[in-house]
Design a protein around this motif. Structure first.
Motif, PDB file in Angstrom:
ATOM      1  N   GLN B   1      35.229  46.600  47.423  1.00 18.31           N
ATOM      2  CA  GLN B   1      35.526  45.175  47.615  1.00 18.31           C
ATOM      3  C   GLN B   1      34.420  44.328  46.998  1.00 18.31           C
ATOM      4  N   SER B   2      34.788  43.397  46.099  1.00 23.77           N
ATOM      5  CA  SER B   2      33.816  42.584  45.388  1.00 23.77           C
ATOM      6  C   SER B   2      33.182  41.572  46.330  1.00 23.77           C
ATOM      7  N   ILE B   3      31.900  41.247  46.079  1.00 26.25           N
ATOM      8  CA  ILE B   3      31.259  40.205  46.862  1.00 26.25           C
ATOM      9  C   ILE B   3      31.526  38.842  46.248  1.00 26.25           C
ATOM     10  N   VAL B   4      32.141  38.828  45.094  1.00 23.45           N
ATOM     11  CA  VAL B   4      32.627  37.608  44.472  1.00 23.45           C
ATOM     12  C   VAL B   4      34.149  37.737  44.428  1.00 23.45           C
ATOM     13  N   THR B   5      34.839  36.751  44.979  1.00 20.19           N
ATOM     14  CA  THR B   5      36.279  36.914  45.151  1.00 20.19           C
ATOM     15  C   THR B   5      37.088  36.004  44.239  1.00 20.19           C
ATOM     16  N   GLN B   6      38.159  36.564  43.732  1.00 24.05           N
ATOM     17  CA  GLN B   6      39.134  35.841  42.919  1.00 24.05           C
ATOM     18  C   GLN B   6      40.522  36.128  43.469  1.00 24.05           C
ATOM     19  N   PRO B   7      41.473  35.217  43.228  1.00 22.65           N
ATOM     20  CA  PRO B   7      42.855  35.542  43.604  1.00 22.65           C
ATOM     21  C   PRO B   7      43.343  36.670  42.703  1.00 22.65           C
ATOM     22  N   PRO B   8      44.105  37.625  43.237  1.00 26.50           N
ATOM     23  CA  PRO B   8      44.537  38.753  42.414  1.00 26.50           C
ATOM     24  C   PRO B   8      45.513  38.365  41.313  1.00 26.50           C
ATOM     25  N   SER B   9      46.234  37.273  41.507  1.00 28.21           N
ATOM     26  CA  SER B   9      47.213  36.912  40.496  1.00 28.21           C
ATOM     27  C   SER B   9      47.341  35.401  40.375  1.00 28.21           C
ATOM     28  N   ASP B  93      23.389  38.449  40.780  1.00 28.34           N
ATOM     29  CA  ASP B  93      23.146  38.403  42.218  1.00 28.34           C
ATOM     30  C   ASP B  93      21.704  38.819  42.475  1.00 28.34           C
ATOM     31  N   ALA B  94      21.002  38.007  43.244  1.00 29.72           N
ATOM     32  CA  ALA B  94      19.568  38.221  43.417  1.00 29.72           C
ATOM     33  C   ALA B  94      19.227  39.282  44.466  1.00 29.72           C
ATOM     34  N   THR B  95      20.218  39.793  45.181  1.00 29.16           N
ATOM     35  CA  THR B  95      19.921  40.807  46.183  1.00 29.16           C
ATOM     36  C   THR B  95      19.762  42.187  45.544  1.00 29.16           C
ATOM     37  N   LEU B  96      19.194  43.110  46.275  1.00 30.86           N
ATOM     38  CA  LEU B  96      19.083  44.509  45.840  1.00 30.86           C
ATOM     39  C   LEU B  96      18.444  44.653  44.468  1.00 30.86           C
ATOM     40  N   ASN B  97      17.344  43.966  44.235  1.00 32.30           N
ATOM     41  CA  ASN B  97      16.603  44.047  42.970  1.00 32.30           C
ATOM     42  C   ASN B  97      17.356  43.398  41.818  1.00 32.30           C
ATOM     43  N   GLY B  98      18.421  42.697  42.098  1.00 33.52           N
ATOM     44  CA  GLY B  98      19.151  41.980  41.068  1.00 33.52           C
ATOM     45  C   GLY B  98      20.214  42.847  40.420  1.00 33.52           C
ATOM     46  N   GLN B  99      21.381  42.298  40.258  1.00 35.57           N
ATOM     47  CA  GLN B  99      22.479  43.023  39.626  1.00 35.57           C
ATOM     48  C   GLN B  99      23.547  42.029  39.190  1.00 35.57           C
ATOM     49  N   TRP B 100      24.302  42.406  38.166  1.00 38.04           N
ATOM     50  CA  TRP B 100      25.473  41.621  37.797  1.00 38.04           C
ATOM     51  C   TRP B 100      26.605  41.965  38.769  1.00 38.04           C
ATOM     52  N   VAL B 101      27.315  40.933  39.216  1.00 35.29           N
ATOM     53  CA  VAL B 101      28.487  41.157  40.058  1.00 35.29           C
ATOM     54  C   VAL B 101      29.690  40.494  39.387  1.00 35.29           C
ATOM     55  N   PHE B 102      30.787  41.213  39.415  1.00 33.56           N
ATOM     56  CA  PHE B 102      32.040  40.702  38.860  1.00 33.56           C
ATOM     57  C   PHE B 102      32.997  40.373  40.006  1.00 33.56           C
ATOM     58  N   GLY B 103      33.804  39.350  39.796  1.00 35.20           N
ATOM     59  CA  GLY B 103      34.917  39.137  40.698  1.00 35.20           C
ATOM     60  C   GLY B 103      35.922  40.255  40.514  1.00 35.20           C
ATOM     61  N   GLY B 104      36.860  40.345  41.448  1.00 41.41           N
ATOM     62  CA  GLY B 104      37.828  41.426  41.395  1.00 41.41           C
ATOM     63  C   GLY B 104      38.856  41.298  40.288  1.00 41.41           C
ATOM     64  N   GLY B 105      38.882  40.142  39.640  1.00 33.29           N
ATOM     65  CA  GLY B 105      39.810  39.939  38.534  1.00 33.29           C
ATOM     66  C   GLY B 105      41.084  39.238  38.963  1.00 33.29           C
ATOM     67  N   THR B 106      41.620  38.423  38.076  1.00 30.77           N
ATOM     68  CA  THR B 106      42.884  37.727  38.301  1.00 30.77           C
ATOM     69  C   THR B 106      43.819  38.034  37.151  1.00 30.77           C
ATOM     70  N   LYS B 107      44.991  38.560  37.498  1.00 35.12           N
ATOM     71  CA  LYS B 107      45.979  38.841  36.462  1.00 35.12           C
ATOM     72  C   LYS B 107      46.828  37.609  36.248  1.00 35.12           C
ATOM     73  N   LEU B 108      46.759  37.052  35.044  1.00 40.01           N
ATOM     74  CA  LEU B 108      47.516  35.855  34.703  1.00 40.01           C
ATOM     75  C   LEU B 108      48.810  36.255  34.012  1.00 40.01           C
ATOM     76  N   THR B 109      49.909  35.800  34.566  1.00 39.86           N
ATOM     77  CA  THR B 109      51.230  36.038  33.987  1.00 39.86           C
ATOM     78  C   THR B 109      51.782  34.735  33.437  1.00 39.86           C
ATOM     79  N   VAL B 110      52.228  34.763  32.199  1.00 41.04           N
ATOM     80  CA  VAL B 110      52.870  33.598  31.587  1.00 41.04           C
ATOM     81  C   VAL B 110      54.378  33.808  31.681  1.00 41.04           C
ATOM     82  N   LEU B 111      55.015  32.991  32.486  1.00 45.97           N
ATOM     83  CA  LEU B 111      56.440  33.188  32.806  1.00 45.97           C
ATOM     84  C   LEU B 111      57.361  32.786  31.657  1.00 45.97           C
TER      85      LEU B 111
END
Lengths: 125, 111
Positions: B1-9, B93-111
């Motif tokens: 589970q990401s510590i940075v959150t995005q809507p899944p879709s 992210d400045a915790t744990l000696n510093g690390q890059w964190v990604f959001g979980g990603g959002t899948k964009l659908t063009v209807l």
């Protein structure tokens, strides 16, 4: 043009190790850090760690400490990532990505601006 | 589970404007800039936005980014079919000696 060329797909058994390479071209290799990012099937991006080709400094993701080693060969402009004690949850595409930066008022802002095409690592018995 | 959150879709029709949100905390988005990446199906991610709202050369101005406090957003105006992709926000992210964190990603659908 600037590019990162990664090594080919690997199939490993649980408990084995894998070493992925990433050869840079089109820029001065020692000027930019290299990040490693992985993506499990159908999942999001996960940062594995970073290494500086300039001085060899490293920063590994907490989850991978003790199991990953990143190295650099400046003579061939190649970065390597070795992951040991592989489990099935290490099955993923592993990307190397150049750490670009911009300087605004003597403050540096970082991002991953050039990515390799990825190396698929499959862990299966 | 990401510590940075995005809507899944997310979805939209051609020509519409779509916004994708990215929520974090003081240790990441609140204290550091946000980058956005676009991943087209079967390809490597591509840098779309850096330093919250800056576009690399070659990225259309239909894409824009913003940040406020511990949240960021990516807006895509004049939606096109080729925008259908996964979008990821990322921050240091400045915790744990510093690390890059990604959001979980959002899948964009063009209807």
């Amino acid at each position: 043009q600037v590019q990162l060329l990664q090594s080919g797909a690997e199939v490993k058994k649980p408990g084995a190790s894998v070493k992925v390479s990433c050869k840079a071209s089109g820029y001065t290799f020692t000027t930019y850090g290299i990040n490693w990012v992985r993506q499990a099937p159908g999942q999001g991006l996960e940062w594995v760690g970073w290494i500086s080709p300039y001085n060899g400094n490293k920063n590994y993701g907490q989850k991978f400490k003790g199991r990953v080693t990143m190295t650099i060969d400046t003579s061939t402009s190649t970065a390597y990532m070795e992951l040991r004690s592989l489990g099935s949850d290490d099955t993923a595409v592993y990307y190397c990505a150049r750490e670009g930066y911009v300087d605004y008022d003597s403050f540096y802002y970082y991002f991953m601006d050039v990515w390799g095409k990825g190396t698929t690592v499959t862990v299966s018995s | 589970q990401s510590i940075v959150t995005q809507p899944p879709s997310a979805s939209g029709t051609p020509g519409q404007k779509v916004t994708i949100s990215c929520s974090g905390s003081d240790s990441n988005i609140g204290g550091h800039t946000v980058n956005w990446y676009q991943q087209l199906p079967g390809t490597a991610p591509k840098l779309l936005i850096f330093k919250n709202n800056q576009r690399p050369s070659g990225v259309p101005d239909r894409f824009s980014g913003s940040k406020s406090g511990t949240s960021a957003s990516l807006a895509i105006s004049g939606l096109q079919s080729e925008d259908e992709a996964d979008y990821y926000c990322a921050s240091w992210d400045a915790t744990l000696n510093g690390q890059w964190v990604f959001g979980g990603g959002t899948k964009l659908t063009v209807l």
